[in-house]
Design a protein around this motif. Structure first.
Motif, PDB file in Angstrom:
ATOM      1  N   ILE A 153      -2.090  66.262  94.752  1.00 48.76           N
ATOM      2  CA  ILE A 153      -2.872  65.375  95.619  1.00 48.76           C
ATOM      3  C   ILE A 153      -2.274  63.976  95.643  1.00 48.76           C
ATOM      4  O   ILE A 153      -2.160  63.347  96.707  1.00 48.76           O
ATOM      5  CB  ILE A 153      -4.344  65.345  95.156  1.00 48.76           C
ATOM      6  N   GLU A 154      -1.872  63.475  94.490  1.00 48.46           N
ATOM      7  CA  GLU A 154      -1.257  62.146  94.429  1.00 48.46           C
ATOM      8  C   GLU A 154       0.042  62.111  95.213  1.00 48.46           C
ATOM      9  O   GLU A 154       0.347  61.121  95.900  1.00 48.46           O
ATOM     10  CB  GLU A 154      -1.043  61.745  92.969  1.00 48.46           C
ATOM     11  N   ALA A 155       0.811  63.196  95.142  1.00 46.61           N
ATOM     12  CA  ALA A 155       2.044  63.276  95.931  1.00 46.61           C
ATOM     13  C   ALA A 155       1.722  63.312  97.424  1.00 46.61           C
ATOM     14  O   ALA A 155       2.426  62.702  98.239  1.00 46.61           O
ATOM     15  CB  ALA A 155       2.842  64.511  95.525  1.00 46.61           C
ATOM     16  N   ALA A 156       0.651  64.015  97.796  1.00 42.54           N
ATOM     17  CA  ALA A 156       0.248  64.074  99.211  1.00 42.54           C
ATOM     18  C   ALA A 156      -0.156  62.689  99.713  1.00 42.54           C
ATOM     19  O   ALA A 156       0.207  62.290 100.826  1.00 42.54           O
ATOM     20  CB  ALA A 156      -0.894  65.069  99.382  1.00 42.54           C
ATOM     21  N   LYS A 157      -0.893  61.947  98.917  1.00 38.21           N
ATOM     22  CA  LYS A 157      -1.298  60.594  99.307  1.00 38.21           C
ATOM     23  C   LYS A 157      -0.071  59.696  99.483  1.00 38.21           C
ATOM     24  O   LYS A 157       0.026  58.925 100.440  1.00 38.21           O
ATOM     25  CB  LYS A 157      -2.237  60.013  98.257  1.00 38.21           C
ATOM     26  N   GLU A 158       0.888  59.821  98.551  1.00 40.01           N
ATOM     27  CA  GLU A 158       2.101  59.012  98.644  1.00 40.01           C
ATOM     28  C   GLU A 158       2.916  59.391  99.878  1.00 40.01           C
ATOM     29  O   GLU A 158       3.454  58.527 100.581  1.00 40.01           O
ATOM     30  CB  GLU A 158       2.945  59.183  97.374  1.00 40.01           C
ATOM     31  N   LYS A 192     -15.625  69.532  90.732  1.00 45.89           N
ATOM     32  CA  LYS A 192     -14.388  69.060  91.342  1.00 45.89           C
ATOM     33  C   LYS A 192     -14.732  67.926  92.304  1.00 45.89           C
ATOM     34  O   LYS A 192     -15.866  67.881  92.822  1.00 45.89           O
ATOM     35  CB  LYS A 192     -13.638  70.199  92.030  1.00 45.89           C
ATOM     36  N   PRO A 193     -13.808  67.014  92.604  1.00 45.64           N
ATOM     37  CA  PRO A 193     -12.529  66.824  91.926  1.00 45.64           C
ATOM     38  C   PRO A 193     -12.752  66.367  90.490  1.00 45.64           C
ATOM     39  O   PRO A 193     -13.684  65.616  90.218  1.00 45.64           O
ATOM     40  CB  PRO A 193     -11.844  65.742  92.763  1.00 45.64           C
ATOM     41  N   PHE A 194     -11.899  66.839  89.599  1.00 39.50           N
ATOM     42  CA  PHE A 194     -12.072  66.606  88.168  1.00 39.50           C
ATOM     43  C   PHE A 194     -12.265  65.121  87.861  1.00 39.50           C
ATOM     44  O   PHE A 194     -13.311  64.694  87.377  1.00 39.50           O
ATOM     45  CB  PHE A 194     -10.854  67.192  87.455  1.00 39.50           C
ATOM     46  N   VAL A 195     -11.253  64.334  88.139  1.00 41.65           N
ATOM     47  CA  VAL A 195     -11.265  62.878  87.962  1.00 41.65           C
ATOM     48  C   VAL A 195     -10.377  62.274  89.038  1.00 41.65           C
ATOM     49  O   VAL A 195      -9.650  62.990  89.723  1.00 41.65           O
ATOM     50  CB  VAL A 195     -10.763  62.460  86.553  1.00 41.65           C
ATOM     51  N   PRO A 196     -10.384  60.953  89.230  1.00 43.86           N
ATOM     52  CA  PRO A 196      -9.570  60.356  90.291  1.00 43.86           C
ATOM     53  C   PRO A 196      -8.061  60.506  90.122  1.00 43.86           C
ATOM     54  O   PRO A 196      -7.345  60.577  91.122  1.00 43.86           O
ATOM     55  CB  PRO A 196      -9.987  58.882  90.272  1.00 43.86           C
ATOM     56  N   THR A 197      -7.553  60.542  88.892  1.00 45.53           N
ATOM     57  CA  THR A 197      -6.105  60.525  88.696  1.00 45.53           C
ATOM     58  C   THR A 197      -5.654  61.552  87.671  1.00 45.53           C
ATOM     59  O   THR A 197      -6.415  61.934  86.771  1.00 45.53           O
ATOM     60  CB  THR A 197      -5.612  59.139  88.235  1.00 45.53           C
ATOM     61  N   SER A 198      -4.397  61.955  87.779  1.00 44.98           N
ATOM     62  CA  SER A 198      -3.838  62.902  86.809  1.00 44.98           C
ATOM     63  C   SER A 198      -3.706  62.275  85.424  1.00 44.98           C
ATOM     64  O   SER A 198      -3.803  62.980  84.416  1.00 44.98           O
ATOM     65  CB  SER A 198      -2.478  63.413  87.298  1.00 44.98           C
ATOM     66  N   ARG A 204      -5.412  68.885  86.342  1.00 46.23           N
ATOM     67  CA  ARG A 204      -4.442  67.780  86.256  1.00 46.23           C
ATOM     68  C   ARG A 204      -3.262  68.032  87.182  1.00 46.23           C
ATOM     69  O   ARG A 204      -2.822  67.139  87.918  1.00 46.23           O
ATOM     70  CB  ARG A 204      -3.956  67.634  84.815  1.00 46.23           C
ATOM     71  N   ASP A 205      -2.747  69.264  87.182  1.00 48.63           N
ATOM     72  CA  ASP A 205      -1.603  69.589  88.036  1.00 48.63           C
ATOM     73  C   ASP A 205      -1.969  69.495  89.512  1.00 48.63           C
ATOM     74  O   ASP A 205      -1.177  69.023  90.336  1.00 48.63           O
ATOM     75  CB  ASP A 205      -1.086  70.992  87.707  1.00 48.63           C
ATOM     76  N   VAL A 206      -3.177  69.943  89.868  1.00 50.48           N
ATOM     77  CA  VAL A 206      -3.631  69.833  91.255  1.00 50.48           C
ATOM     78  C   VAL A 206      -3.737  68.368  91.653  1.00 50.48           C
ATOM     79  O   VAL A 206      -3.381  67.985  92.777  1.00 50.48           O
ATOM     80  CB  VAL A 206      -4.975  70.569  91.439  1.00 50.48           C
ATOM     81  N   LEU A 207      -4.192  67.523  90.738  1.00 44.26           N
ATOM     82  CA  LEU A 207      -4.262  66.084  91.017  1.00 44.26           C
ATOM     83  C   LEU A 207      -2.867  65.496  91.229  1.00 44.26           C
ATOM     84  O   LEU A 207      -2.689  64.600  92.058  1.00 44.26           O
ATOM     85  CB  LEU A 207      -4.978  65.357  89.883  1.00 44.26           C
ATOM     86  N   LYS A 208      -1.876  65.994  90.513  1.00 42.27           N
ATOM     87  CA  LYS A 208      -0.506  65.532  90.732  1.00 42.27           C
ATOM     88  C   LYS A 208      -0.046  65.868  92.151  1.00 42.27           C
ATOM     89  O   LYS A 208       0.635  65.058  92.802  1.00 42.27           O
ATOM     90  CB  LYS A 208       0.442  66.161  89.711  1.00 42.27           C
TER      91      LYS A 208
END
Length: 360
Positions: free
Chosen positions: A345-350, A99-105, A339-343
């Motif tokens: 995280i992306e929402a948290a960054k936004e 982890k983290p799997f990859v940078p983006t979902s 992938r869902d966890v990355l989504k």
């Protein structure tokens, strides 16, 4: 009939490989530590000396080309995970990736598609699903000891006044770095396991060190699940001076559970212990959590010991079972979960950038 031996190659020879992967490979039935990619060695850091019976490669491409390898464990920095995982799958290997799997979902979904096309499995190394105190929290919730959960706090607070000079200390919008991808991945994954995808995310990132760096080093992320569902707080701070660091605080309609201290398995692995060794994964009684329930209308507190440890070896053994016939359904941490966890995280960054709640 004896089960097949699965040759495992490890890309990278840093702390992740040495502490979290190689020891678990060595205790997994039918897994054989076959090879390691270490691009350059030093007198005091030489995989060939530590593992004289193992093949040493100087590049990942050499490992991908080795047809005798069945599984590749990717323990390198997050920016390498996508190309290495894709190449490993396309070369006919199953993959377990840190982890983290990859940078983006979106990259996660691409790899899910490659996995489906090649028939090779991906498992993401979210080891803290097997933290013994987290499993204890899961059981308390499942058994209804706390009633309906209204608030769930998961913390990874520490006192680390110096910023690490690695990806863990550098949050970039283009790379999986910084606290949200390092510690946040664990915290958010645990919330995802318990409650699924939230309705919305609110996040605040800050620089607690005040070191002048533009990148934040600390985070508070709120996951909202709607009326009648829990409010989840995932928090990581770097200037927390405490004799006991809070780990979980779960509040429900019938009781609450508060747990301090971090799971002991990481420190034990660093000390050279392995799953199966006497006392592995077992914390001392004084580290037990506090369970408070209503008794005759009065709040009564008792110590609540952890469950018997399943240990991080369960993740590797679960992946073995998936490879040996269980298939995608048996993978212990699916790429789709990551992938869902990355989504999230992306929402948290936004949210942290815009100052508003982000709906999922």
């Amino acid at each position: 009939m004896a089960s097949k031996t699965h040759n495992v190659g490890v890309i990278g020879y840093g702390m992740s490989a040495k502490v979290f992967h190689i020891p678990l490979i060595q205790v997994t039935p039918s897994f054989n530590l076959h090879s390691i990619v270490q691009r350059s060695s030093k007198p005091d850091d030489d995989a060939s000396k530590d593992h004289p019976s193992v093949k040493i490669y100087r590049s990942a491409d050499e490992m991908f080309a080795d047809k005798s390898i069945d599984i590749i464990a990717i323990t390198t920095t997050p920016d390498t995970h996508f190309p290495f995982t894709k190449s490993a799958l396309e070369s006919g290997k199953h993959v377990i990736v840190e982890k983290p799997f990859v940078p983006t979902s979106s990259e996660a979904q691409q790899l899910i598609d490659v996995s489906s096309k090649t028939g090779k499995l991906i498992c993401v190394y979210q080891n803290r699903r097997w933290d013994t105190d987290f499993l204890t929290v899961q059981q308390l919730i499942k058994e209804g000891k706390l009633g309906s959960v209204v608030e769930f706090e998961t913390h990874f607070d520490r006192y680390k006044p110096e910023r690490p000079p690695t990806w863990k200390g550098n949050l970039s919008m283009d790379h999986a770095g910084g606290v949200i991808y390092d510690l946040g991945t664990h915290l958010i994954d645990q919330a995802y396991v318990l409650f699924g995808m939230p309705q919305s995310v609110v996040a605040v990132f800050t620089n607690q060190r005040g070191d002048g760096a533009p990148e934040p080093d600390s985070m508070t992320v709120l996951l909202k699940y709607g009326h009648g569902r829990p409010l989840v707080t995932a928090k990581a701070g770097v200037l927390s001076i405490e004799t006991e660091q809070l780990r979980y605080w779960v509040r429900g309609s019938k009781g609450s559970f508060k747990k301090y201290h971090l799971d002991v398995q990481e420190d034990q692995l660093k000390a050279g212990l392995k799953p199966g060794d006497k006392g592995f994964g077992i914390e001392s009684d004084d580290m037990s959590g506090n369970l408070v329930v209503l008794d005759g209308g009065k709040a009564v507190r008792t110590k609540h010991k952890n469950l018997t440890p399943l240990t991080y070896a369960s993740l590797y053994d679960g992946f073995r079972k998936a490879i040996e016939g269980g298939g995608e359904a048996a993978v212990p941490v699916k790429a789709s979960d990551a992938r869902d966890v990355l989504k999230i995280i992306e929402a948290a960054k936004e949210s942290a950038q815009s100052g508003r709640a982000i709906n999922l």
